[in-house]
Design an enzyme around this catalytic site. Structure first.
Site, PDB file in Angstrom:
ATOM      1  CD  GLN A   1      -2.609  -0.967   2.694  1.00 62.49           C
ATOM      2  OE1 GLN A   1      -1.947  -1.232   3.689  1.00 62.49           O
ATOM      3  NE2 GLN A   1      -3.886  -0.680   2.758  1.00 62.49           N
TER       4      GLN A   1
ATOM      5  CD  GLU B   1      -3.804  -1.143   6.798  1.00 61.90           C
ATOM      6  OE1 GLU B   1      -4.277  -0.101   6.343  1.00 61.90           O
ATOM      7  OE2 GLU B   1      -2.591  -1.313   7.003  1.00 61.90           O
TER       8      GLU B   1
ATOM      9  CD  GLU C   1      -4.331   7.621  20.228  1.00 61.41           C
ATOM     10  OE1 GLU C   1      -3.773   7.147  19.216  1.00 61.41           O
ATOM     11  OE2 GLU C   1      -3.982   7.321  21.385  1.00 61.41           O
TER      12      GLU C   1
ATOM     13  CB  SER D   1       4.538  -3.463   5.322  1.00 58.69           C
ATOM     14  OG  SER D   1       4.295  -2.691   6.463  1.00 58.69           O
TER      15      SER D   1
ATOM     16  CB  SER E   1       1.554   7.080   5.512  1.00 60.71           C
ATOM     17  OG  SER E   1       0.562   6.444   6.264  1.00 60.71           O
TER      18      SER E   1
END
Lengths: 376, 402
Positions: free
Chosen positions: B152, B270, B387, B187, B155
């Site tokens: 993926q 995910e 969070e 990853s 980010s």
């Protein structure tokens, strides 16, 4: 294991839900909390007779419906949601399970049909006064036999619905060990005093027996193994009730967080409240999973019951306490008032957590069981 | 050998055998084919989290990928790889429960294809949810056959929890798009054939509305992969620099500007994949440790063991309930949080049980726990931080206002 509910089970849940919606609103729970009985006998007769819910897990040969603990668990979960004031845990769970575990056919035929019909309420008395934990070694009622039969003498406390039960199943000591005896709640030599319960929606009593006439149920001195199974079943049933209560208070907290406005916005839009409620959601769903698993085990795989029951005892009581406690905090001042229902659940949560072994006690037993079973 | 001779190419799920028959057949197949502990294909060493050098890590990871790839191929040849997918996508057209049966059996035998989760779980979630039949037939079969793995590219240095701030840009060119930008925390980027990419196709001011999702081929010029060393000592993550890489027309998944929608599907998948666990039974291993150290009668240790057993089993039962159709609000975030918390608490519990032995990594009892201890913080970040998960539960699950 199977977690899927059948259509019939879903229908049962809806039926119980609707019945309790109608008969056990908060106003009624509060009214009954002020009465000496603590429950409404007419509602109990409808619950047991009309709807057949008290005999759900009692075999058909004894006047029940012949279902199992999965169905009973559905009823208890719904009852826990509304704090239904009724001899459900005492008569249907404790007393009926004790009779079935002892397997005394004659006693079962005499008592179970009336328990199923709701015409007799029963309970199990096992703890001495000031007992800290469920401990059969501590039993302080003695049974003696003479020409007229058995009589019981001694004191037992914390007896669920002990002040109203028609039939008392009393754990007593004879020379052969522990046995269970049936005692008529209204018999001479039986003095019953309601205790001042923290949870006013569930009553307990102290019972002083003074040469009260009793009938031996099952074999003399053979009660210990049966009672261990009964406490496991009771722990599982109570777990389902605790999950119902915990889910209900979480709903209350979420509903309130959506409408209560402070600093110009609903408090549920603040992350501190969101994260608290998200954590409670995890707590409730985990407890629910433990309870549903154990109900299935109780119905289908009794060999696994001790482990499954301790898993429930080790988490469901704490889950309810956490949820009920934080619900008050989310509500703020109004949650601390007598008029708000939050304290009713808080008290139920704290009391029910201690009934059949503390969470710490259950966790110790769970660890002993898994450490002994491991072959790794 | 083919276990699923009954399922022809056009077989719909109504023609598939019943669950009990299928389960019995799968069990028998695993009995005959699942790798044994200690064998060359043993999966217990597949979860690579550390390495002294990037070369050593890559060597171990390549081995792990090879073991997993062989297992995936074996499953495929037996008709047990993603059986619920349509035959044109490489599956068997089986009902969805067939996947659960195979997963449960994999878990029972301690084997797992989790290493390929992006290809086997997230890419199909995205392609079935937002892609075309042509795209599914193009991208999915090589994944099921164990030939291609995916990663993926989400980010960026300036877009962590705030993914709407992605700046990597895809510009239309003849026959497709040209992509440039910088991604991070990827990853398994090294061995991946494809990446699920979120890139900006609109203006910066459009925020999440200016994003699109693509399948980007990783093995092409213009893609520079640089390993990042993690706190565990491994080189799991990579920075990926993209400079003019090409994506053909077929690579756009969902509509132009639908990237945020597709991303939500991807992240939900995910979370579910992480919450689905790796098959590692840390409470069972903790019990073994306590027994070997002779601490069964220590009351404090027993409390630790019970807490771990309660966490692990209630998580398992929660997964089973979700699989059985129980409505659990924000289920993916629930299992993801429960799993990462269990991983953290169990490794911390093991440290308490180990005592001084927990201070050295070359003790055979402590080594696997230290690896877990050092990996656990990452589990709480990947797929969205704790969070973010709590926000998701509160807003999407419980309906609290944003």
């Amino acid at each position: 294991m199977n977690f899927a509910f059948t259509d019939e089970q879903n229908e049962l849940r809806r039926m119980v839900h609707d019945f309790l919606d109608e008969t056990s609103p908060e106003t009624e729970v509060r009214r009954l909390a002020e009465t000496s009985l603590g429950y409404d006998p007419d509602i109990w007769l409808r619950f047991a007779g009309e709807l057949g819910l008290a005999g759900l897990a009692i075999p058909e040969e004894y006047g029940g419906a012949g279902y199992g603990f999965v169905e009973l668990g559905i009823v208890l979960e719904e009852a826990g949601r509304t704090l239904f004031g009724a001899p459900l845990l005492s008569s249907v769970v404790l007393a009926a399970s004790t009779l079935l575990a002892l397997g005394d056919k004659s006693a079962n035929a005499d008592y179970l049909p009336a328990i199923a019909a709701g015409t007799t309420t029963a309970t199990l008395a096992f703890a001495p006064p000031s007992a800290r934990l469920v401990d059969t070694d501590a039993v302080r009622v003695d049974a003696t036999r003479d020409a007229r039969g058995w009589t019981l003498t001694g004191t037992t406390s914390y007896v669920l619905d002990g002040h109203t039960a028609d039939l008392l199943l009393v754990v007593a000591r004879t020379g052969a060990g522990l046995s269970v005896f049936a005692v008529d709640g209204a018999a001479p030599g039986v003095a019953r005093t309601p205790q001042q319960t923290v949870d006013q929606t569930r009553r307990q009593a102290t019972i002083v027996l003074d040469a009260a006439a009793a009938r031996l149920v099952g074999d003399e001195g053979e009660a210990c193994a049966a009672l261990a199974g009964v406490f496991d079943l009771a722990t599982v049933a109570l777990g389902a009730e605790q999950v119902g209560g915990a889910a209900r208070v979480l709903e209350q907290a979420v509903e309130y967080a959506k409408i209560r406005v402070q600093f110009g916005r609903p408090i549920g839009s603040f992350q501190s409240i969101k994260h608290k409620l998200a954590d409670l959601h995890l707590t409730v769903e985990s407890a629910r999973s433990a309870a549903y698993h154990a109900l299935w085990v109780a119905a289908e795989s009794p060999d696994e019951l001790p482990e499954a029951a301790s898993l429930v005892g080790g988490c469901c009581g704490d889950a309810f306490v956490t949820t009920a406690r934080e619900n008050i905090q989310v509500h703020g001042g109004i949650g601390f008032t007598w008029e708000h229902p939050a304290h009713l659940y808080f008290k139920r949560a704290h009391s029910s957590r201690l009934l059949f072994g503390t969470p710490a006690q259950h966790r110790q037993r769970l660890a002993r069981l898994v450490l002994a079973a491991s072959t790794d | 050998m083919s276990i699923s001779s009954a399922a022809g190419s056009e077989a719909g799920s109504e023609d598939f055998e019943d669950r009990a028959t299928f389960t019995a057949r799968v069990r028998a197949w695993f009995e005959a084919n699942a790798p044994r502990r200690g064998s060359a294909e043993d999966f217990s060493a597949v979860h690579v989290v550390s390495g002294q050098t990037v070369e050593e890590f890559n060597e171990r990871e390549e081995h792990a990928v090879e073991v997993t790839r062989n297992w995936q191929r074996k499953l495929y040849e037996a008709g047990l790889a993603s059986p619920s997918w349509p035959t044109e996508c490489g599956g068997q057209g089986a009902p969805e429960w067939a996947d659960e049966v195979v997963l449960a059996e994999q878990s029972r035998w301690g084997v797992s294809t989790k290493m390929f989760a992006v290809g086997l779980e997230m890419a199909p979630a995205v392609l079935f949810g937002h892609g075309s039949a042509e795209q599914r037939a193009h991208y999915l079969p090589p994944i099921v056959r164990g030939e291609q793995t995916w990663c993926q590219l989400l980010s960026e240095p300036g877009a962590g929890s705030d993914l709407a701030n992605v700046q990597t840009r895809a510009t239309p060119v003849e026959g497709g798009w040209s992509v440039s930008g910088q991604k991070v925390w990827t990853s398994h980027a090294g061995g991946a054939e494809y990446a699920l990419l979120i890139a900006r196709t609109g203006t910066r001011e459009e925020g999440r509305k200016g994003l699109s999702c693509f399948a980007l081929r990783m093995t092409q010029p213009g893609i520079d992969i640089r390993p990042l060393r993690q706190m565990s000592g491994g080189y799991h993550f990579n920075e990926v620099f993209i400079d003019g890489a090409f994506i053909p027309e077929i690579g756009l998944i969902g509509g132009l500007g639908d990237g945020w929608l597709v991303l939500r599907t991807m992240l939900a998948s995910e979370r579910a994949a992480i919450g689905g666990g790796t098959g590692a039974r840390s409470s069972t291993q903790l019990i073994g440790l306590v027994r070997r150290l002779g601490l069964q009668d220590d009351e404090g240790v027993r409390e630790i063991v019970a807490a771990a057993v309660i966490r692990e089993r209630t998580l398992d039962f929660t997964r089973f309930r979700i699989a059985a159709g129980h409505r659990v609000a924000a289920a993916g975030s629930v299992t993801k949080l429960l799993y990462s918390e269990h991983a953290r608490l169990s490794s911390e519990a093991a440290m308490t049980v180990l005592g001084l032995a927990g201070t050295v990594a070359d003790d055979p009892e402590s080594a696997p726990w230290i690896e877990r201890l050092l990996f656990a913080p990452g589990l709480r970040l990947g797929g969205g931080t704790d969070e973010i998960q709590r926000n998701t539960i509160a807003e999407r699950g419980l309906g609290l206002p944003r």
